[in-house]
Write an enzyme that holds these catalytic residues in place. Structure first.
Site, mmCIF file in Angstrom:
data_model
loop_
_atom_site.group_PDB
_atom_site.id
_atom_site.type_symbol
_atom_site.label_atom_id
_atom_site.label_comp_id
_atom_site.label_asym_id
_atom_site.label_seq_id
_atom_site.Cartn_x
_atom_site.Cartn_y
_atom_site.Cartn_z
ATOM 1 N N ILE A 15 0.682 -1.234 -0.130
ATOM 2 C CA ILE A 15 0.112 -0.028 0.023
ATOM 3 C C ILE A 15 1.093 1.345 -0.178
ATOM 4 O O ILE A 15 0.536 2.232 -0.726
ATOM 5 C CB ILE A 15 -0.846 -0.059 1.203
ATOM 6 C CG1 ILE A 15 -1.841 -1.301 1.035
ATOM 7 C CG2 ILE A 15 -1.738 1.230 1.225
ATOM 8 C CD1 ILE A 15 -2.907 -1.376 2.456
ATOM 9 N N LEU A 86 2.416 -4.777 11.085
ATOM 10 C CA LEU A 86 2.468 -6.089 10.954
ATOM 11 C C LEU A 86 0.946 -6.155 10.637
ATOM 12 O O LEU A 86 -0.032 -5.631 11.325
ATOM 13 C CB LEU A 86 2.781 -6.648 12.297
ATOM 14 C CG LEU A 86 4.181 -6.648 12.455
ATOM 15 C CD1 LEU A 86 4.478 -7.531 13.774
ATOM 16 C CD2 LEU A 86 5.174 -6.957 11.460
ATOM 17 N N SER A 127 -8.023 -0.542 9.892
ATOM 18 C CA SER A 127 -8.337 -1.663 9.174
ATOM 19 C C SER A 127 -9.803 -2.109 9.424
ATOM 20 O O SER A 127 -10.328 -1.748 10.843
ATOM 21 C CB SER A 127 -7.658 -2.830 9.568
ATOM 22 O OG SER A 127 -8.315 -4.232 9.183
ATOM 23 N N TYR A 151 -4.410 -8.709 15.589
ATOM 24 C CA TYR A 151 -4.128 -7.710 14.580
ATOM 25 C C TYR A 151 -5.261 -6.581 14.577
ATOM 26 O O TYR A 151 -5.053 -5.569 14.777
ATOM 27 C CB TYR A 151 -4.291 -8.316 13.255
ATOM 28 C CG TYR A 151 -4.253 -7.324 12.020
ATOM 29 C CD1 TYR A 151 -5.318 -7.052 11.187
ATOM 30 C CD2 TYR A 151 -3.368 -6.442 11.827
ATOM 31 C CE1 TYR A 151 -5.325 -6.353 10.291
ATOM 32 C CE2 TYR A 151 -3.156 -5.564 10.870
ATOM 33 C CZ TYR A 151 -4.593 -5.177 9.942
ATOM 34 O OH TYR A 151 -4.477 -4.494 9.191
ATOM 35 N N LYS A 155 -5.261 -2.379 16.168
ATOM 36 C CA LYS A 155 -5.822 -1.226 15.046
ATOM 37 C C LYS A 155 -6.937 -0.435 16.065
ATOM 38 O O LYS A 155 -6.904 0.651 15.978
ATOM 39 C CB LYS A 155 -6.196 -1.746 13.874
ATOM 40 C CG LYS A 155 -5.477 -2.382 12.980
ATOM 41 C CD LYS A 155 -4.337 -1.264 12.407
ATOM 42 C CE LYS A 155 -3.301 -1.824 11.293
ATOM 43 N NZ LYS A 155 -2.575 -0.898 10.890
ATOM 44 N N ARG A 233 -15.363 -11.084 1.686
ATOM 45 C CA ARG A 233 -14.501 -9.834 2.016
ATOM 46 C C ARG A 233 -14.867 -8.826 0.836
ATOM 47 O O ARG A 233 -15.473 -8.903 -0.092
ATOM 48 C CB ARG A 233 -13.112 -9.955 1.779
ATOM 49 C CG ARG A 233 -12.748 -10.701 2.926
ATOM 50 C CD ARG A 233 -12.617 -10.393 4.603
ATOM 51 N NE ARG A 233 -12.193 -11.414 5.284
ATOM 52 C CZ ARG A 233 -12.603 -12.470 5.794
ATOM 53 N NH1 ARG A 233 -13.973 -12.691 5.647
ATOM 54 N NH2 ARG A 233 -12.266 -13.009 6.780
#
Ligand code: WQD
Length: 358
Positions: A15, A86, A127, A151, A155, A233
Site C-alpha cells: 500500500i 504488521l 483496518s 491484529y 488497530k 470480503r
C-alpha cells in the site's frame, strides 16, 4: 514553491509504494521510513519508473525515537501517512506480542515524535478487522469495536489512542482509514504486491498459483453461511485506497462483498489461467463475511472506489505476469532514464548507507 514533504512510514510496502505514486501525482514529495522487513527498497525505484520521482528511503523503525527525530530534523515534513505495521490476521494469532509492539507501541512512538516536532497531521492506516465478525454488513463507521484477532485489536487500540489525543489537543488533525481488503496493482504492471515468503493473503497467493509458482490455493473453509460457503470480503483496488486527507474514521471499501470462489473466478477470467484449489479447514481468527458501508468516505471527502473486481484482478495479473520474480526482475529499460528526486534538504541520516535515494 517547493512540494510539501510527506513522511510515509512503511512506504516501501504494497500500500505504501502505491501511496507514494498517488502522493507524487498530487504534488507531494514522499519521504519513506521503512525497516524493509516485509517490503523491498526496489519498489521505490518502480515508483520512479512510474512518476519520474524516486522517494527518499530512510531505513528505520517507527519504534526508534532517535531515528524518528533524525527524520523530522532532516526533512521538512508537513504531514505523516502511517502505514508501517504488521498485518497478517493468522500471524497475529500466533505472535500477538509482536503485533502489540510494532502496531501499538510503534504508533505511540511516532505520535510522540510528531508532537516534539510540531507535525500534527496524521493519516493512520487502520483496518476493517476492528469490526470483528459480529457486525451486520454493510458495516458503518459507528459500529462498535469487536475485533476477533490481535491484529484487529491493535488497530482498534491505536484508533482509541488517537481519538483521545485529538480530543485532548485540538492542534491534531487525524484520519483513521479503515481499509477493507486492498488488492490489485498499479495499472502499469510496474508495481504490485510481493510479500516475502508464502503469501498470507488471498490475492498474491492466487496470482502465484496462476503463474505456476504454487501448485494450488487452499480455500480456508467452505462451510460458512455465505453465498457459496467461502469467506466474503470487500476487496478494494490498492490505487483507490492510495488516493485520499479533528479525528475522522472512514471505511475504504467498495460496499460490495466477494467470496473466495468469486475472486478465483474473476482471476481466471483476467488471467486466462485455471486456479487449482483445495478446500481446507477454516483459518483461526477469520470472520465469515464482511463488507463496507462506504458512504462515509464519500460524504466526508468525496472518496469512492472507482475500480471493480475484474480490474483488480487484471492489474494484479499484469504485475505478476510481467514480474514473476517480483522486484528481482529488472524494470523495463525505458523507465530507467527518468530524473531522480533531488531534495536539497536531504542529508543522509541512514544507519545503513546506500539505502538513501536522495
Ligand atoms: C481473505 C479471504 C481467507 C488466503 C486482510 C489483511 C489485513 C486487512 C484486512 C488491511 C479470507 C481466504 C486467504 C488463502 C483463503 N487489511 N483465504 N486462502 O484475512 O481478510 O485480512 O485484509 O488492514 O491486513 O490481512 O485477508 O487475504 O488473508 O483473506 O481461502 O490462502 O481469503 O480465509 O476469507 P483478511 P486475506
Amino acid at each position: 514553491m517547493r512540494a510539501p514533504r510527506i513522511l510515509v512510514t512503511g512506504g516501501a510496502g504494497f500500500i505504501g509504494s502505491h501511496t507514494c505514486v498517488a502522493l507524487i501525482a498530487a504534488g507531494y514529495l514522499p519521504v519513506v521510513l521503512d525497516t524493509l522487513v516485509n517490503s523491498d527498497a526496489r519498489s521505490l525505484q518502480r515508483v520512479a519508473c512510474i512518476t519520474g520521482v524516486e522517494p527518499v528511503l530512510v531505513c528505520g523503525d517507527v519504534r526508534d525515537a532517535v531515528a524518528l527525530d533524525r527524520v523530522f530534523a532532516a526533512y521538512d515534513v508537513a504531514a505523516v501517512v502511517h502505514l508501517a505495521g504488521l498485518k497478517a490476521v493468522g500471524e497475529s494469532m500466533a505472535d500477538p506480542v509482536s503485533y502489540y509492539d510494532v502496531n501499538l507501541a510503534g504508533t505511540l512512538a511516532l505520535v510522540q515524535a510528531m508532537d516534539r516536532t510540531g507535525v500534527r497531521t496524521l493519516v493512520f492506516s487502520s483496518s476493517a478487522t476492528v469490526y470483528g465478525d459480529s457486525q451486520p454488513s454493510p458495516i458503518v463507521e459507528s459500529a462498535p469495536y469487536a475485533a476477533v484477532n490481535p491484529y484487529g485489536r491493535t488497530k482498534a487500540m491505536v484508533e482509541s489512542m488517537l481519538a483521545d489525543l485529538a480530543r485532548a489537543d485540538a492542534r491534531w488533525s487525524i484520519a483513521c482509514l479503515r481499509y477493507f481488503n486492498p488488492i490489485g496493482a498499479h495499472e502499469s504492471g510496474l508495481l504490485g504486491e510481493r510479500p516475502h515468503g508464502p503469501p498470507n493473503n488471498l490475492m498474491p497467493y492466487i496470482a502465484q498459483v496462476a503463474a505456476g509458482q504454487r501448485e494450488w490455493l487452499v480455500v480456508h473453509g467452505a462451510d460458512y453461511d455465505t453465498v457459496d460457503g467461502t469467506g466474503v470480503r470487500d476487496y478494494v483496488h490498492v490505487m483507490d485506497v492510495a488516493r485520499r486527507p479533528g479525528i475522522l474514521m472512514a471505511n475504504l471499501g467498495t460496499g460490495r462483498g466477494a467470496s473466495v470462489l468469486e475472486v478465483v473466478s474473476a482471476f481466471e477470467r483476467a488471467s486466462g489461467r485455471r486456479i487449482a484449489l483445495r478446500i481446507g479447514p477454516r483459518r483461526p481468527g477469520d470472520a465469515p463475511a464482511y463488507w463496507a458501508d462506504a458512504r462515509g468516505a464519500w460524504q466526508a471527502f468525496g472518496w469512492r472506489a472507482r475500480r471493480d473486481l475484474d480490474q483488480m484482478c487484471a492489474d494484479s495479473w499484469r504485475w505478476q505476469a510481467a514480474n514473476p520474480h517480483g522486484f528481482d526482475d529488472p524494470a523495463p529499460a525505458h523507465a530507467s532514464g527518468l530524473p531522480r528526486f533531488q531534495d536539497n534538504t536531504s542529508t543522509s541520516i541512514n544507519s545503513k548507507p546506500g539505502h538513501s535515494h536522495a
